[in-house]
Design a protein around this motif. Structure first.
Motif, PDB file in Angstrom:
ATOM      1  N   TYR A  36       0.789  -1.230   0.000  1.00  9.17           N
ATOM      2  CA  TYR A  36       0.000   0.000   0.000  1.00  9.17           C
ATOM      3  C   TYR A  36       0.825   1.285   0.000  1.00  9.17           C
ATOM      4  O   TYR A  36       0.900   1.977   0.993  1.00  9.17           O
ATOM      5  N   ILE A  47      -9.025  -3.111  -7.971  1.00  9.79           N
ATOM      6  CA  ILE A  47      -9.426  -4.495  -7.657  1.00  9.79           C
ATOM      7  C   ILE A  47     -10.864  -4.525  -7.151  1.00  9.79           C
ATOM      8  O   ILE A  47     -11.669  -5.371  -7.555  1.00  9.79           O
ATOM      9  N   LEU A  55     -16.162  -9.113  -3.300  1.00  7.01           N
ATOM     10  CA  LEU A  55     -16.222  -8.722  -1.887  1.00  7.01           C
ATOM     11  C   LEU A  55     -16.830  -7.331  -1.675  1.00  7.01           C
ATOM     12  O   LEU A  55     -17.775  -7.176  -0.892  1.00  7.01           O
ATOM     13  N   SER A 160     -13.261  -6.935   4.983  1.00  5.89           N
ATOM     14  CA  SER A 160     -12.581  -8.171   5.357  1.00  5.89           C
ATOM     15  C   SER A 160     -11.087  -7.962   5.576  1.00  5.89           C
ATOM     16  O   SER A 160     -10.283  -8.875   5.377  1.00  5.89           O
ATOM     17  N   ASN A 164      -6.771 -10.442   6.690  1.00  4.62           N
ATOM     18  CA  ASN A 164      -5.348 -10.398   6.360  1.00  4.62           C
ATOM     19  C   ASN A 164      -4.455 -10.657   7.577  1.00  4.62           C
ATOM     20  O   ASN A 164      -3.232 -10.677   7.458  1.00  4.62           O
ATOM     21  N   TYR A 204      -8.795 -13.586  -6.841  1.00  7.09           N
ATOM     22  CA  TYR A 204      -7.386 -13.228  -6.623  1.00  7.09           C
ATOM     23  C   TYR A 204      -6.520 -13.522  -7.843  1.00  7.09           C
ATOM     24  O   TYR A 204      -5.299 -13.434  -7.776  1.00  7.09           O
ATOM     25  N   THR A 211      -4.649  -7.759  -9.898  1.00  3.59           N
ATOM     26  CA  THR A 211      -4.159  -8.323  -8.637  1.00  3.59           C
ATOM     27  C   THR A 211      -2.672  -8.673  -8.756  1.00  3.59           C
ATOM     28  O   THR A 211      -1.900  -8.478  -7.808  1.00  3.59           O
ATOM     29  N   PHE A 214      -0.805  -5.512  -8.375  1.00  4.48           N
ATOM     30  CA  PHE A 214      -0.897  -5.103  -6.972  1.00  4.48           C
ATOM     31  C   PHE A 214       0.116  -5.885  -6.126  1.00  4.48           C
ATOM     32  O   PHE A 214       0.852  -5.307  -5.307  1.00  4.48           O
ATOM     33  N   MET A 250      -1.080 -15.513  -1.179  1.00  6.43           N
ATOM     34  CA  MET A 250      -0.452 -14.867  -2.344  1.00  6.43           C
ATOM     35  C   MET A 250       1.070 -14.979  -2.225  1.00  6.43           C
ATOM     36  O   MET A 250       1.640 -14.842  -1.138  1.00  6.43           O
ATOM     37  N   SER A 280      -5.314 -14.286   3.125  1.00  7.99           N
ATOM     38  CA  SER A 280      -6.640 -13.674   3.214  1.00  7.99           C
ATOM     39  C   SER A 280      -7.598 -14.775   3.685  1.00  7.99           C
ATOM     40  O   SER A 280      -8.037 -15.604   2.891  1.00  7.99           O
TER      41      SER A 280
HETATM   42  C1  AVI Z   1      -7.537  -5.592   1.872  1.00  8.21           C
HETATM   43  N1  AVI Z   1      -7.779  -7.030   1.814  1.00  8.21           N
HETATM   44  C2  AVI Z   1      -9.001  -7.366   2.528  1.00  8.21           C
HETATM   45  C3  AVI Z   1      -7.748  -7.580   0.450  1.00  8.21           C
HETATM   46  C4  AVI Z   1      -8.099  -9.083   0.470  1.00  8.21           C
HETATM   47  O1  AVI Z   1      -8.959  -9.471  -0.311  1.00  8.21           O
HETATM   48  O2  AVI Z   1      -7.536  -9.815   1.286  1.00  8.21           O
HETATM   49  C5  AVI Z   1      -6.399  -7.373  -0.187  1.00  8.21           C
HETATM   50  C6  AVI Z   1      -6.276  -8.039  -1.524  1.00  8.21           C
HETATM   51  N2  AVI Z   1      -5.346  -8.890  -1.869  1.00  8.21           N
HETATM   52  C7  AVI Z   1      -5.534  -9.283  -3.107  1.00  8.21           C
HETATM   53  N3  AVI Z   1      -6.611  -8.716  -3.567  1.00  8.21           N
HETATM   54  C8  AVI Z   1      -7.094  -7.914  -2.597  1.00  8.21           C
END
Ligand code: AVI
Length: 317
Positions: A36, A47, A55, A160, A164, A204, A211, A214, A250, A280
């Protein structure tokens, strides 16, 4: 006039010793906070808009459906404290049903986005007092509790993000939140649910590779802030669902045998060797309620969408 800002000047948390330690472990790891920076936050926002990433839109639909009930549970004109508020889009849904005198306190470490989001919310919801706080919410203290403020607090921790954290850390974080609040205060928390692994995998491993970008951005961020020399094109995104642990994992896979330098040290990679960058966790409603109880919170209500893709829990201190 209904907007105030506070800056706690949170310290930058990039730490070369921490990154080196992670890369010396087996398997190698990089903490997911390194996703981040400014570019990473932009990619994350992208995303959340992807078809595959159900989500965010699902959580928002649940909030829309139950906003009034949520606000009733929290008592009239509460102090809504949002942790890790990206742009205020989710609070916006709740505030539309909030009564005069409600206070909204978005807390985020990304200053520019926070100021922008808070200003937009203040402009749109004239009946709400907005107090934006630039701070690292994992080290936060109840600054909003100062003065003569005796409003009921509703902590709002959407997205969510709790997923993490490994469960023991998640419990610790929930306990910290509980210790900062008073009896009767609420925690509204968004939690991704367990589901078919194909749906999780796609969320993902999106087709456009956002992703992947990211995930790879963690390396770029470390290059920029800590002077490392990761060659981004020498790494590849991987996300897998590990069913036995109820979590997406990941990784960044080294495409070649290579050496990377950081803080005067060399780190060796075998071809195919992985860096673990994120977990996650996915929770059934019951599993999350057990976690909440261990974290010092009493489950009061839970809402899901018709397909059970996502859950929003109302917990009470
Ligand atoms: C911020 N967090 C909840 C995301 C997740 O889905 O765990 C971060 C993320 N990692 C990959 N895509 C999004």
């Amino acid at each position: 006039p209904n907007l105030q800002v506070y800056d706690t000047h949170p310290a930058h948390t990039e730490d070369p010793a921490e990154v080196l330690r992670g890369l010396r472990q087996s398997p190698k790891t990089i903490h997911c906070k390194y996703f981040y920076d400014e570019r990473g936050s932009r990619l994350f926002k992208e995303i959340t808009l992807l078809d595959e990433y159900y989500l965010t839109r699902t959580e928002m639909s649940i909030l829309r459906e139950h906003a009034e009930e949520i606000l009733e549970l929290s008592g009239s004109a509460p102090c809504l404290v949002e942790l890790g508020s990206v742009d205020g889009d989710k609070a916006d849904i709740l505030l539309a049903s909030a009564s005069e005198g409600t206070v909204y306190i978005p807390v985020d470490i990304s200053r520019e986005e926070l100021w922008r989001g808070a200003a937009a919310v203040a402009e749109k919801h004239r009946h709400v007092q907005v107090k934006a706080v630039c701070a690292d919410y994992t080290h936060f203290s109840p600054f909003w509790r100062s003065e003569e403020n005796r409003k009921p607090v509703l902590l709002f921790y959407p997205g969510s993000s709790i997923g993490n954290y490994d469960p023991p850390e998640a419990i610790q974080l929930l306990r910290r939140f509980a210790s900062e609040l008073l009896r009767g205060d609420g925690l509204l928390i968004g939690v991704d649910t367990k589901k078919e692994k194909e749906v999780l995998w796609r969320a993902y491993n999106d087709a456009r590779g956002i992703t992947a970008a990211f995930n790879l951005n963690a390396l770029q961020h470390i290059n920029h802030t800590l002077g490392a020399d990761f060659q981004i094109e020498n790494f590849q995104h991987q996300a897998v669902y590990r069913e036995s642990m109820d979590r997406i994992e990941m990784y960044l896979i080294s495409r070649v045998e290579q050496r990377v330098h950081l803080a005067g040290q060399a780190i060796h990679f075998q071809a195919g060797e992985r860096i673990h960058t994120e977990n996650s966790y996915k929770y059934t409603v019951e599993a999350f309620q057990r976690l909440a109880l261990e974290g010092g919170w009493e489950p009061v209500r839970v809402w899901t969408d018709p397909e059970g893709l996502f859950s929003v829990h109302y917990l009470r201190r």
